[in-house]
Design a protein around this motif. Structure first.
Motif, PDB file in Angstrom:
ATOM      1  N   VAL A 184       8.963   7.461  28.390  1.00  0.00           N
ATOM      2  CA  VAL A 184      10.160   8.018  28.917  1.00  0.00           C
ATOM      3  C   VAL A 184      11.086   8.392  27.648  1.00  0.00           C
ATOM      4  CG1 VAL A 184      12.637   6.193  27.916  1.00  0.00           C
ATOM      5  CG2 VAL A 184      10.307   5.312  28.986  1.00  0.00           C
ATOM      6  N   GLU A 185      12.184   9.169  27.810  1.00  0.00           N
ATOM      7  CA  GLU A 185      13.002  10.505  26.674  1.00  0.00           C
ATOM      8  C   GLU A 185      13.174   9.471  25.748  1.00  0.00           C
ATOM      9  OE1 GLU A 185      12.206  15.000  29.018  1.00  0.00           O
ATOM     10  OE2 GLU A 185      14.406  12.826  29.648  1.00  0.00           O
ATOM     11  N   VAL A 186      13.924  10.386  24.811  1.00  0.00           N
ATOM     12  CA  VAL A 186      14.579   9.641  23.639  1.00  0.00           C
ATOM     13  C   VAL A 186      15.396  10.581  23.066  1.00  0.00           C
ATOM     14  CG1 VAL A 186      14.430   8.536  21.450  1.00  0.00           C
ATOM     15  CG2 VAL A 186      12.125   8.136  22.942  1.00  0.00           C
ATOM     16  N   ILE A 187      16.888  10.048  23.495  1.00  0.00           N
ATOM     17  CA  ILE A 187      18.055  10.910  22.571  1.00  0.00           C
ATOM     18  C   ILE A 187      18.194   9.948  21.720  1.00  0.00           C
ATOM     19  CG2 ILE A 187      20.469  10.929  22.076  1.00  0.00           C
ATOM     20  CD1 ILE A 187      20.478  10.698  25.547  1.00  0.00           C
ATOM     21  N   ALA A 188      18.015  11.258  20.049  1.00  0.00           N
ATOM     22  CA  ALA A 188      17.511  10.616  18.573  1.00  0.00           C
ATOM     23  C   ALA A 188      19.054  10.828  18.036  1.00  0.00           C
ATOM     24  CB  ALA A 188      16.224  11.604  18.082  1.00  0.00           C
ATOM     25  N   VAL A 189      19.371   9.314  16.915  1.00  0.00           N
ATOM     26  CA  VAL A 189      20.065   9.949  16.223  1.00  0.00           C
ATOM     27  C   VAL A 189      19.977   9.938  14.301  1.00  0.00           C
ATOM     28  CG1 VAL A 189      22.104   9.026  17.403  1.00  0.00           C
ATOM     29  CG2 VAL A 189      20.862   7.636  16.253  1.00  0.00           C
ATOM     30  N   ARG A 190      20.802  10.643  14.182  1.00  0.00           N
ATOM     31  CA  ARG A 190      20.209  10.769  12.510  1.00  0.00           C
ATOM     32  C   ARG A 190      20.549  10.011  11.348  1.00  0.00           C
ATOM     33  NH1 ARG A 190      22.434  15.990  14.164  1.00  0.00           N
ATOM     34  NH2 ARG A 190      20.957  17.882  14.192  1.00  0.00           N
ATOM     35  N   CYS A 191      21.557   9.003  12.357  1.00  0.00           N
ATOM     36  CA  CYS A 191      21.717   8.371  11.184  1.00  0.00           C
ATOM     37  C   CYS A 191      21.523   7.389  10.481  1.00  0.00           C
ATOM     38  CB  CYS A 191      22.898   7.391  11.943  1.00  0.00           C
ATOM     39  SG  CYS A 191      22.831   6.670  13.374  1.00  0.00           S
TER      40      CYS A 191
ATOM     41  N   LEU B  26      25.861   2.433  33.364  1.00  0.00           N
ATOM     42  CA  LEU B  26      24.497   2.086  32.554  1.00  0.00           C
ATOM     43  C   LEU B  26      24.065   1.060  32.971  1.00  0.00           C
ATOM     44  CD1 LEU B  26      24.647   5.536  31.196  1.00  0.00           C
ATOM     45  CD2 LEU B  26      23.329   4.924  32.505  1.00  0.00           C
ATOM     46  N   HIS B  27      22.838   0.809  33.212  1.00  0.00           N
ATOM     47  CA  HIS B  27      22.255  -1.231  33.176  1.00  0.00           C
ATOM     48  C   HIS B  27      21.745  -0.352  31.191  1.00  0.00           C
ATOM     49  CE1 HIS B  27      19.025  -3.615  34.121  1.00  0.00           C
ATOM     50  NE2 HIS B  27      19.653  -4.141  33.155  1.00  0.00           N
ATOM     51  N   LEU B  28      21.521  -1.595  30.183  1.00  0.00           N
ATOM     52  CA  LEU B  28      21.493  -1.437  28.773  1.00  0.00           C
ATOM     53  C   LEU B  28      20.684  -2.501  28.737  1.00  0.00           C
ATOM     54  CD1 LEU B  28      25.057  -0.327  26.983  1.00  0.00           C
ATOM     55  CD2 LEU B  28      23.416   1.003  27.657  1.00  0.00           C
ATOM     56  N   VAL B  29      19.990  -1.598  28.708  1.00  0.00           N
ATOM     57  CA  VAL B  29      18.734  -3.443  27.055  1.00  0.00           C
ATOM     58  C   VAL B  29      17.855  -2.951  26.236  1.00  0.00           C
ATOM     59  CG1 VAL B  29      15.969  -4.444  27.981  1.00  0.00           C
ATOM     60  CG2 VAL B  29      17.793  -3.174  29.964  1.00  0.00           C
ATOM     61  N   VAL B  30      18.266  -4.041  25.150  1.00  0.00           N
ATOM     62  CA  VAL B  30      17.992  -3.141  24.061  1.00  0.00           C
ATOM     63  C   VAL B  30      16.428  -3.455  23.933  1.00  0.00           C
ATOM     64  CG1 VAL B  30      17.794  -4.572  21.279  1.00  0.00           C
ATOM     65  CG2 VAL B  30      19.749  -5.056  22.798  1.00  0.00           C
ATOM     66  N   ALA B  31      15.391  -2.964  23.127  1.00  0.00           N
ATOM     67  CA  ALA B  31      14.253  -3.177  22.748  1.00  0.00           C
ATOM     68  C   ALA B  31      13.784  -2.393  21.680  1.00  0.00           C
ATOM     69  CB  ALA B  31      13.926  -1.563  23.335  1.00  0.00           C
TER      70      ALA B  31
ATOM     71  N   ASP C 288       4.556  -1.145  23.591  1.00  0.00           N
ATOM     72  CA  ASP C 288       4.352  -2.525  24.317  1.00  0.00           C
ATOM     73  C   ASP C 288       6.114  -3.271  24.640  1.00  0.00           C
ATOM     74  OD1 ASP C 288       1.967  -2.250  23.712  1.00  0.00           O
ATOM     75  OD2 ASP C 288       1.907  -4.252  23.099  1.00  0.00           O
ATOM     76  N   ILE C 289       6.997  -2.596  23.066  1.00  0.00           N
ATOM     77  CA  ILE C 289       8.001  -2.849  23.737  1.00  0.00           C
ATOM     78  C   ILE C 289       9.100  -2.419  24.156  1.00  0.00           C
ATOM     79  CG2 ILE C 289      10.127  -2.668  22.674  1.00  0.00           C
ATOM     80  CD1 ILE C 289       9.130  -5.231  21.634  1.00  0.00           C
ATOM     81  N   VAL C 290       8.643  -1.208  23.975  1.00  0.00           N
ATOM     82  CA  VAL C 290       9.283   0.264  25.775  1.00  0.00           C
ATOM     83  C   VAL C 290       8.998  -0.531  26.895  1.00  0.00           C
ATOM     84  CG1 VAL C 290      10.226   2.330  26.640  1.00  0.00           C
ATOM     85  CG2 VAL C 290       9.825   1.454  23.848  1.00  0.00           C
ATOM     86  N   GLN C 291       8.039  -0.984  27.491  1.00  0.00           N
ATOM     87  CA  GLN C 291       7.630  -0.815  28.672  1.00  0.00           C
ATOM     88  C   GLN C 291       8.208  -2.941  28.730  1.00  0.00           C
ATOM     89  OE1 GLN C 291       5.511   0.342  30.383  1.00  0.00           O
ATOM     90  NE2 GLN C 291       6.226  -0.838  32.092  1.00  0.00           N
ATOM     91  N   ALA C 292       8.097  -3.342  27.407  1.00  0.00           N
ATOM     92  CA  ALA C 292       8.508  -4.807  28.296  1.00  0.00           C
ATOM     93  C   ALA C 292      10.200  -4.443  28.614  1.00  0.00           C
ATOM     94  CB  ALA C 292       8.394  -5.568  26.694  1.00  0.00           C
TER      95      ALA C 292
END
Length: 222
Positions: free
Chosen positions: A181-188, A104-109, A147-151
């Motif tokens: 874009v769909e999101v996987i969420a974490v409770r932390c 998987l190609h990972l990009v920080v947003a 904007d951040i997600v689109q970038a």
């Protein structure tokens, strides 16, 4: 359609920083004579600092009055005092390695500034793993604007339906949703399942997602 990549939020997702960020806002506002309670700002963590300033003190902006000075003070507190106290989210580094091994190609947003992001990645213990990132300078408008997600989509050359975002706040979900874009969420990050209800899946933390990796949306193939 096989998943190509994952957009990664950092604060509250890979590093347990949300309480610290709320406290820095309390202290930064206090330094300029504004009495803001921790409980006021904590639910706002995850949206852009410009929006937090205006919501807490109507009429004040990041560019006018004390707003810019408050934001600079907050940044100083993060970098020089609170970053050292931030703990990595359980399983964060291991999850990043697993996703990379899976191709998987990972990009920080992230809406953090470049300087803050470098500090946060170190606190998350993933600074040597994640090279591609978007920061506040890449977006005209902060979360929950898209904007951040689109970038990040543009940087990774992704189609929105070929990636998911990993995040921890309702603002991540809103921001990503506006970009398709769909999101996987974490409770932390400290938000409730009700607040995260727009996510396609919710896990306790990165370790929980890693433990259920084979049944997770990270293996999306439709």
């Amino acid at each position: 359609m096989t998943l190509q990549g994952v957009l990664l939020d950092i604060d509250g997702t890979l590093v347990l920083s949300n309480d610290a960020h709320a406290q820095t806002w309390v202290e930064a506002f206090a330094a300029y004579g504004y009495e803001i309670e921790f409980e006021q700002v904590r639910p706002m963590i995850g949206m852009g600092g410009d929006k937090i300033i205006t919501k807490l003190v109507p009429g004040l902006t990041k560019e006018s009055g004390d707003g810019q000075a408050i934001d600079e003070r907050r940044k100083e507190l993060v970098l020089n005092q609170y970053a050292a106290q931030m703990a990595p989210a359980k399983g964060g580094r291991e999850l990043v390695l697993k996703m990379q091994e899976a191709g998987l190609h990972l990009v920080v947003a992230s809406s953090a500034s470049k300087e803050e992001l470098e500090t946060l990645l170190k606190a998350a213990q993933v600074e040597d793993l994640l090279e591609e990132a978007t920061t506040s300078s890449d977006a005209e408008s902060s979360k929950p604007a898209p904007d951040i997600v689109q970038a990040a989509l543009d940087q990774g050359k992704f189609q929105p339906d070929r990636v998911v975002m990993l995040g921890d706040t309702p603002y991540d979900i809103e921001s990503a949703g506006k970009a398709g874009v769909e999101v996987i969420a974490v409770r932390c990050g400290g938000f409730s399942d009700e607040q995260l209800s727009g996510a396609i899946a919710i896990y306790d933390d990165p370790a929980d997602l890693l433990a259920h990796y084979d049944q997770s949306p990270l293996l999306k193939n439709d």
